[in-house]
Design a protein around this motif. Structure first.
Motif, PDB file in Angstrom:
ATOM      1  N   UNK A  38       0.852  -1.173   0.000  1.00  0.00           N
ATOM      2  CA  UNK A  38       0.000   0.000   0.000  1.00  0.00           C
ATOM      3  C   UNK A  38       0.895   1.232   0.000  1.00  0.00           C
ATOM      4  N   UNK A  39       0.823   2.025  -1.069  1.00  0.00           N
ATOM      5  CA  UNK A  39       1.584   3.277  -1.137  1.00  0.00           C
ATOM      6  C   UNK A  39       0.618   4.417  -0.842  1.00  0.00           C
ATOM      7  N   UNK A  40       0.997   5.270   0.098  1.00  0.00           N
ATOM      8  CA  UNK A  40       0.147   6.380   0.503  1.00  0.00           C
ATOM      9  C   UNK A  40       0.937   7.673   0.395  1.00  0.00           C
ATOM     10  N   UNK A  41       0.309   8.663  -0.238  1.00  0.00           N
ATOM     11  CA  UNK A  41       0.899  10.004  -0.319  1.00  0.00           C
ATOM     12  C   UNK A  41       0.113  10.900   0.634  1.00  0.00           C
ATOM     13  N   UNK A  67       6.773  12.599   1.483  1.00  0.00           N
ATOM     14  CA  UNK A  67       5.326  12.644   1.674  1.00  0.00           C
ATOM     15  C   UNK A  67       4.662  11.361   1.199  1.00  0.00           C
ATOM     16  N   UNK A  68       5.456  10.359   0.830  1.00  0.00           N
ATOM     17  CA  UNK A  68       4.921   9.084   0.355  1.00  0.00           C
ATOM     18  C   UNK A  68       5.593   7.949   1.121  1.00  0.00           C
ATOM     19  N   UNK A  69       4.772   7.001   1.545  1.00  0.00           N
ATOM     20  CA  UNK A  69       5.297   5.857   2.272  1.00  0.00           C
ATOM     21  C   UNK A  69       4.752   4.564   1.721  1.00  0.00           C
ATOM     22  N   UNK A  70       5.511   3.508   1.872  1.00  0.00           N
ATOM     23  CA  UNK A  70       5.117   2.181   1.425  1.00  0.00           C
ATOM     24  C   UNK A  70       4.845   1.321   2.658  1.00  0.00           C
ATOM     25  N   UNK A  71       3.643   0.768   2.712  1.00  0.00           N
ATOM     26  CA  UNK A  71       3.254  -0.128   3.790  1.00  0.00           C
ATOM     27  C   UNK A  71       3.070  -1.525   3.205  1.00  0.00           C
ATOM     28  N   UNK A 102       2.395  23.285  10.145  1.00  0.00           N
ATOM     29  CA  UNK A 102       2.678  22.503   8.951  1.00  0.00           C
ATOM     30  C   UNK A 102       1.514  21.602   8.572  1.00  0.00           C
ATOM     31  N   UNK A 103       1.006  20.849   9.527  1.00  0.00           N
ATOM     32  CA  UNK A 103      -0.072  19.905   9.246  1.00  0.00           C
ATOM     33  C   UNK A 103      -1.269  20.236  10.118  1.00  0.00           C
ATOM     34  N   UNK A 104      -2.402  20.523   9.491  1.00  0.00           N
ATOM     35  CA  UNK A 104      -3.643  20.808  10.205  1.00  0.00           C
ATOM     36  C   UNK A 104      -4.787  20.073   9.519  1.00  0.00           C
ATOM     37  N   UNK A 105      -5.957  20.132  10.098  1.00  0.00           N
ATOM     38  CA  UNK A 105      -7.139  19.526   9.483  1.00  0.00           C
ATOM     39  C   UNK A 105      -7.712  20.395   8.379  1.00  0.00           C
ATOM     40  N   UNK A 106      -7.240  21.615   8.236  1.00  0.00           N
ATOM     41  CA  UNK A 106      -7.750  22.515   7.212  1.00  0.00           C
ATOM     42  C   UNK A 106      -7.452  21.977   5.817  1.00  0.00           C
ATOM     43  N   UNK A 107      -8.317  22.300   4.876  1.00  0.00           N
ATOM     44  CA  UNK A 107      -8.146  21.962   3.449  1.00  0.00           C
ATOM     45  C   UNK A 107      -8.049  20.453   3.196  1.00  0.00           C
ATOM     46  N   UNK A 108      -8.643  19.636   4.073  1.00  0.00           N
ATOM     47  CA  UNK A 108      -8.665  18.199   3.841  1.00  0.00           C
ATOM     48  C   UNK A 108      -7.346  17.491   4.074  1.00  0.00           C
ATOM     49  N   UNK A 109      -6.421  18.094   4.787  1.00  0.00           N
ATOM     50  CA  UNK A 109      -5.115  17.478   5.013  1.00  0.00           C
ATOM     51  C   UNK A 109      -5.176  16.242   5.890  1.00  0.00           C
ATOM     52  N   UNK A 110      -6.310  15.967   6.493  1.00  0.00           N
ATOM     53  CA  UNK A 110      -6.413  14.770   7.320  1.00  0.00           C
ATOM     54  C   UNK A 110      -6.380  13.510   6.463  1.00  0.00           C
ATOM     55  N   UNK A 111      -6.735  13.635   5.180  1.00  0.00           N
ATOM     56  CA  UNK A 111      -6.816  12.478   4.291  1.00  0.00           C
ATOM     57  C   UNK A 111      -5.626  12.423   3.340  1.00  0.00           C
ATOM     58  N   UNK A 112      -5.250  11.212   2.904  1.00  0.00           N
ATOM     59  CA  UNK A 112      -4.155  11.072   1.943  1.00  0.00           C
ATOM     60  C   UNK A 112      -4.506  11.706   0.602  1.00  0.00           C
ATOM     61  N   UNK A 113      -3.468  12.177  -0.096  1.00  0.00           N
ATOM     62  CA  UNK A 113      -3.665  12.717  -1.450  1.00  0.00           C
ATOM     63  C   UNK A 113      -3.906  11.589  -2.442  1.00  0.00           C
ATOM     64  N   UNK A 116      -2.388   3.855  -3.395  1.00  0.00           N
ATOM     65  CA  UNK A 116      -2.171   2.795  -4.381  1.00  0.00           C
ATOM     66  C   UNK A 116      -2.098   1.463  -3.645  1.00  0.00           C
ATOM     67  N   UNK A 117      -2.861   0.485  -4.118  1.00  0.00           N
ATOM     68  CA  UNK A 117      -2.817  -0.860  -3.568  1.00  0.00           C
ATOM     69  C   UNK A 117      -2.279  -1.790  -4.642  1.00  0.00           C
ATOM     70  N   UNK A 118      -1.152  -2.435  -4.394  1.00  0.00           N
ATOM     71  CA  UNK A 118      -0.489  -3.292  -5.384  1.00  0.00           C
ATOM     72  C   UNK A 118      -0.329  -2.590  -6.731  1.00  0.00           C
ATOM     73  N   UNK A 119      -0.044  -1.304  -6.700  1.00  0.00           N
ATOM     74  CA  UNK A 119       0.197  -0.531  -7.915  1.00  0.00           C
ATOM     75  C   UNK A 119      -1.041   0.037  -8.567  1.00  0.00           C
ATOM     76  N   UNK A 120      -2.243  -0.306  -8.077  1.00  0.00           N
ATOM     77  CA  UNK A 120      -3.485   0.216  -8.648  1.00  0.00           C
ATOM     78  C   UNK A 120      -3.920   1.456  -7.888  1.00  0.00           C
ATOM     79  N   UNK A 121      -4.264   2.505  -8.637  1.00  0.00           N
ATOM     80  CA  UNK A 121      -4.723   3.748  -8.035  1.00  0.00           C
ATOM     81  C   UNK A 121      -6.087   3.549  -7.401  1.00  0.00           C
ATOM     82  N   UNK A 122      -6.206   3.853  -6.130  1.00  0.00           N
ATOM     83  CA  UNK A 122      -7.471   3.715  -5.416  1.00  0.00           C
ATOM     84  C   UNK A 122      -8.005   5.096  -5.078  1.00  0.00           C
ATOM     85  N   UNK A 123      -9.297   5.301  -5.320  1.00  0.00           N
ATOM     86  CA  UNK A 123      -9.910   6.605  -5.058  1.00  0.00           C
ATOM     87  C   UNK A 123     -10.825   6.476  -3.861  1.00  0.00           C
TER      88      UNK A 123
END
Length: 123
Positions: A38-41, A67-71, A102-113, A116-123
């Motif tokens: 799982x890649x998360x930005x 800003x991107x990590x691999x789990x 730097x990081x707040x809940x404003x502008x939807x920053x609580x959620x990942x940008x 990707x799961x196994x290379x597939x873009x997940x929305x």
């Protein structure tokens, strides 16, 4: 379409940390996901402190900021994703340090940008 469901939940806001719960659920009845990643930005992954039930590695190749990590799963817990539906899920909690301004809940920053799961873009 993403074959799984990824749920990102800000579980707790401490004075110095955010506690985030990540749940991955298998929605594909015919697919075995024992070896997954799982890649998360997310803008606050540069402040990662700890991941409890998933392995984690920052992805800083060709990027000035982290800003991107691999789990990916731990062997024993991966077997759960062989099942589909409510019984086929894995969960982890991560701790992210708070950086004032730097990081707040404003502008939807609580959620990942992006997720990707196994290379597939997940929305």
């Amino acid at each position: 379409m993403c074959p799984i469901h990824v749920h990102w939940h800000i579980k707790q806001s401490y004075k110095l940390y955010w506690r985030v719960k990540i749940t991955i659920m298998n929605l594909n009845l015919r697919k075995n996901y024992t070896s997954w990643n799982l890649a998360i930005e997310h803008p606050n992954l540069s402040q990662m402190v700890q991941s409890f039930s998933f392995n984690y590695k920052p992805m800083t190749i060709d990027r000035p900021i982290n800003d991107t990590g691999l789990f990916w799963g731990i062997q024993y817990f991966n077997d759960v994703l062989m099942q589909a539906g409510e019984n086929g899920n894995v969960q982890s909690e991560i701790l992210l340090s708070k950086v004032p301004g730097t990081f707040t809940f404003e502008a939807g920053w609580a959620f990942p940008k992006r997720v990707y799961f196994n290379g597939e873009n997940c929305v």
